[in-house]
Design an enzyme around this catalytic site. Structure first.
Site, mmCIF file in Angstrom:
data_model
loop_
_atom_site.group_PDB
_atom_site.id
_atom_site.type_symbol
_atom_site.label_atom_id
_atom_site.label_comp_id
_atom_site.label_asym_id
_atom_site.label_seq_id
_atom_site.Cartn_x
_atom_site.Cartn_y
_atom_site.Cartn_z
ATOM 1 N N HIS A 1 0.833 -1.197 0.000
ATOM 2 C CA HIS A 1 0.000 0.000 0.000
ATOM 3 C C HIS A 1 0.872 1.253 0.000
ATOM 4 O O HIS A 1 1.786 1.376 0.798
ATOM 5 C CB HIS A 1 -0.938 -0.021 1.207
ATOM 6 C CG HIS A 1 -1.925 1.090 1.206
ATOM 7 N ND1 HIS A 1 -2.325 1.708 2.356
ATOM 8 C CD2 HIS A 1 -2.589 1.712 0.198
ATOM 9 C CE1 HIS A 1 -3.199 2.653 2.064
ATOM 10 N NE2 HIS A 1 -3.366 2.673 0.758
ATOM 11 N N ASP A 11 8.262 7.542 -20.665
ATOM 12 C CA ASP A 11 8.562 7.553 -22.091
ATOM 13 C C ASP A 11 10.064 7.380 -22.317
ATOM 14 O O ASP A 11 10.829 7.215 -21.369
ATOM 15 C CB ASP A 11 8.016 8.824 -22.747
ATOM 16 C CG ASP A 11 8.577 10.108 -22.139
ATOM 17 O OD1 ASP A 11 9.707 10.098 -21.621
ATOM 18 O OD2 ASP A 11 7.874 11.138 -22.204
ATOM 19 N N HIS A 50 6.627 19.010 -14.487
ATOM 20 C CA HIS A 50 7.438 17.906 -15.011
ATOM 21 C C HIS A 50 8.737 17.764 -14.213
ATOM 22 O O HIS A 50 9.163 16.642 -13.911
ATOM 23 C CB HIS A 50 7.734 18.135 -16.493
ATOM 24 C CG HIS A 50 8.473 17.016 -17.138
ATOM 25 N ND1 HIS A 50 7.973 15.733 -17.211
ATOM 26 C CD2 HIS A 50 9.683 16.975 -17.747
ATOM 27 C CE1 HIS A 50 8.839 14.957 -17.832
ATOM 28 N NE2 HIS A 50 9.894 15.689 -18.171
ATOM 29 N N TYR A 107 5.733 14.208 -22.409
ATOM 30 C CA TYR A 107 5.125 14.113 -21.077
ATOM 31 C C TYR A 107 4.304 12.842 -20.880
ATOM 32 O O TYR A 107 3.344 12.828 -20.108
ATOM 33 C CB TYR A 107 4.302 15.362 -20.769
ATOM 34 C CG TYR A 107 5.115 16.620 -20.906
ATOM 35 C CD1 TYR A 107 6.091 16.937 -19.978
ATOM 36 C CD2 TYR A 107 4.935 17.468 -21.993
ATOM 37 C CE1 TYR A 107 6.872 18.077 -20.115
ATOM 38 C CE2 TYR A 107 5.707 18.614 -22.139
ATOM 39 C CZ TYR A 107 6.671 18.905 -21.199
ATOM 40 O OH TYR A 107 7.446 20.024 -21.339
ATOM 41 N N SER A 108 4.679 11.779 -21.551
ATOM 42 C CA SER A 108 3.994 10.490 -21.391
ATOM 43 C C SER A 108 4.639 9.718 -20.247
ATOM 44 O O SER A 108 5.313 8.699 -20.439
ATOM 45 C CB SER A 108 4.044 9.694 -22.698
ATOM 46 O OG SER A 108 3.305 10.350 -23.693
ATOM 47 N N ASN A 109 4.435 10.249 -19.049
ATOM 48 C CA ASN A 109 4.999 9.681 -17.827
ATOM 49 C C ASN A 109 3.926 9.702 -16.747
ATOM 50 O O ASN A 109 3.138 10.645 -16.675
ATOM 51 C CB ASN A 109 6.196 10.512 -17.356
ATOM 52 C CG ASN A 109 7.226 10.705 -18.437
ATOM 53 O OD1 ASN A 109 7.838 9.751 -18.892
ATOM 54 N ND2 ASN A 109 7.410 11.941 -18.873
#
Length: 132
Positions: free
Chosen positions: A20, A28, A99, A121-123
């Site tokens: 948890h 990316d 970012h 920004y594909s994170n």
């Protein structure tokens, strides 16, 4: 041999070991990985596998209570954001940070999963929930 679920042994172990509030980052091609943080590099070539493909598999296999995204994705990659948000359960909380701050937060994740994604920004940082 496993027939279903996550077949990559490193990804499967990572998912199995999450407790948890533990966090995992799916990133990316360009996301830097801090020293000392395990990197599971799935990238084969630019675009393969995609961020969405890896996210789909992980969301099928772990309970997520919170996600953290870069604020910049809203303007720089709205299509990616809308596809991502459509996959999340209504109970998942969403936090947006800069970012630069997201990159700093990767210092506290269990691992960074590197995809072949080549869009900005594909994170995402996924925070594990609890099933009880």
């Amino acid at each position: 041999m496993k027939k279903t679920g996550i077949l990559n042994s490193h990804l499967a172990k990572l998912a199995d070991d999450l407790g948890h509030t533990d966090r995992v980052c799916i990133g990316d091609l360009g996301l830097p990985v801090p020293n000392g943080i395990p990197k599971i590099d799935l990238s084969l070539t630019s675009g393969i596998p995609s961020f969405q493909e890896v996210l789909d598999i992980y969301l099928e296999n772990i309970l997520v209570e919170k996600v953290i995204l870069a604020e910049e994705i809203k303007e720089a990659n709205p299509d990616q954001l809308s596809r991502l948000l459509a996959k999340l359960d209504n109970s998942v909380s969403i936090e947006y940070v800069s970012h630069d701050h997201l990159k700093q937060m990767t210092q506290d994740v269990k691992a960074v999963i590197r995809t072949g994604e080549n869009t900005p920004y594909s994170n995402i940082i996924l925070q594990s929930g609890v099933i009880i």
